[in-house]
Write an enzyme that holds these catalytic residues in place. Structure first.
Site, PDB file in Angstrom:
ATOM      1  N   TYR A 211       0.824  -1.144  -0.070  1.00 36.15           N
ATOM      2  CA  TYR A 211      -0.051   0.033   0.281  1.00 36.15           C
ATOM      3  C   TYR A 211       0.643   1.384  -0.137  1.00 36.15           C
ATOM      4  O   TYR A 211       0.593   2.052  -0.442  1.00 36.15           O
ATOM      5  CB  TYR A 211      -0.826   0.062   1.426  1.00 36.15           C
TER       6      TYR A 211
ATOM      7  N   TRP B 270      -5.723   1.122  10.235  1.00 36.27           N
ATOM      8  CA  TRP B 270      -5.981   1.352   8.533  1.00 36.27           C
ATOM      9  C   TRP B 270      -5.619  -0.193   7.829  1.00 36.27           C
ATOM     10  O   TRP B 270      -6.163  -0.422   7.176  1.00 36.27           O
ATOM     11  CB  TRP B 270      -4.893   2.169   7.881  1.00 36.27           C
TER      12      TRP B 270
ATOM     13  N   GLU C 130     -11.877   5.900   4.430  1.00 37.49           N
ATOM     14  CA  GLU C 130     -11.479   6.575   5.639  1.00 37.49           C
ATOM     15  C   GLU C 130     -12.339   6.825   6.866  1.00 37.49           C
ATOM     16  O   GLU C 130     -11.877   6.753   8.088  1.00 37.49           O
ATOM     17  CB  GLU C 130     -11.125   8.204   5.231  1.00 37.49           C
TER      18      GLU C 130
END
Length: 193
Positions: free
Chosen positions: A28, A58, A50
């Protein structure tokens, strides 16, 4: 203790320290985080993810992204706006996503708001809050990376004023980082350039 700068990964390349804990993060970090994202559907997806991340790691979201995409019709605003109350209940039972009623309702409500906007309007609004890169300090350590900025606070206010939900200043800044509005790769990170 001083916050570290970029740290060599298994391949010897220096990266932001947060990216080194798992291969998912390395991928990522190297391929997505901080690269410009454009398009209303793509930005709606990032804004939604988000929001789901709020209060969570995350990594939790990243590992469920395929599930989120399947559950929310690939975050196509025109498709999500057609979701019904039955779809909302289905989502609450979907183990492939985060089953948080408020976040699911916000994602569906945001699609209804965005469906009323002109094509490109979300993209233009978000990118209008990108700070000028000149004069912005390059972070050397994680301690130099803010959680909120004046620009993210302004973006949050603009999104809320237009009717969007779950878009606080911290979420707005995370979106700005993820979508390339700011470059928060550390000074010696291989992805900085």
């Amino acid at each position: 203790m001083t916050s570290p700068g970029a740290v060599p990964g298994a391949d010897g390349l220096p990266r932001c320290p947060w990216a080194l804990s798992t291969e998912d993060y390395v991928k990522y970090h190297d391929e997505e985080w901080g690269r410009p994202v454009h398009g209303d559907d793509a930005l709606y997806e990032r804004l939604s993810l988000e929001a789901f991340q709020s209060g969570l790691s995350w990594l939790t979201i990243l590992r469920r992204r395929a599930g989120f995409r399947a559950a929310f019709a690939d975050f196509k605003i025109a498709a999500v706006v057609e979701f019904t109350e039955a779809d909302a209940e289905r989502l609450l039972g979907d183990a492939g996503i985060i089953r948080n009623r408020l976040k699911i309702e916000a994602t569906l409500a945001n699609a209804r708001v965005l469906a009323q906007w002109a094509p490109g309007e979300l993209d233009a609004l978000i990118w209008s809050h990108a700070p000028e890169p000149e004069g912005r300090p390059v972070p050397r350590t994680l301690a130099d990376v803010p959680a909120v900025t004046t620009e993210s606070t302004a973006l949050s206010k603009a999104l809320k004023k237009r009717g969007l939900r779950f878009v606080g200043p911290t979420t707005a800044y995370a979106l700005m980082q993820a979508c390339g509005l700011v470059n928060d790769h550390l000074a010696t990170c291989v992805s900085r350039a």
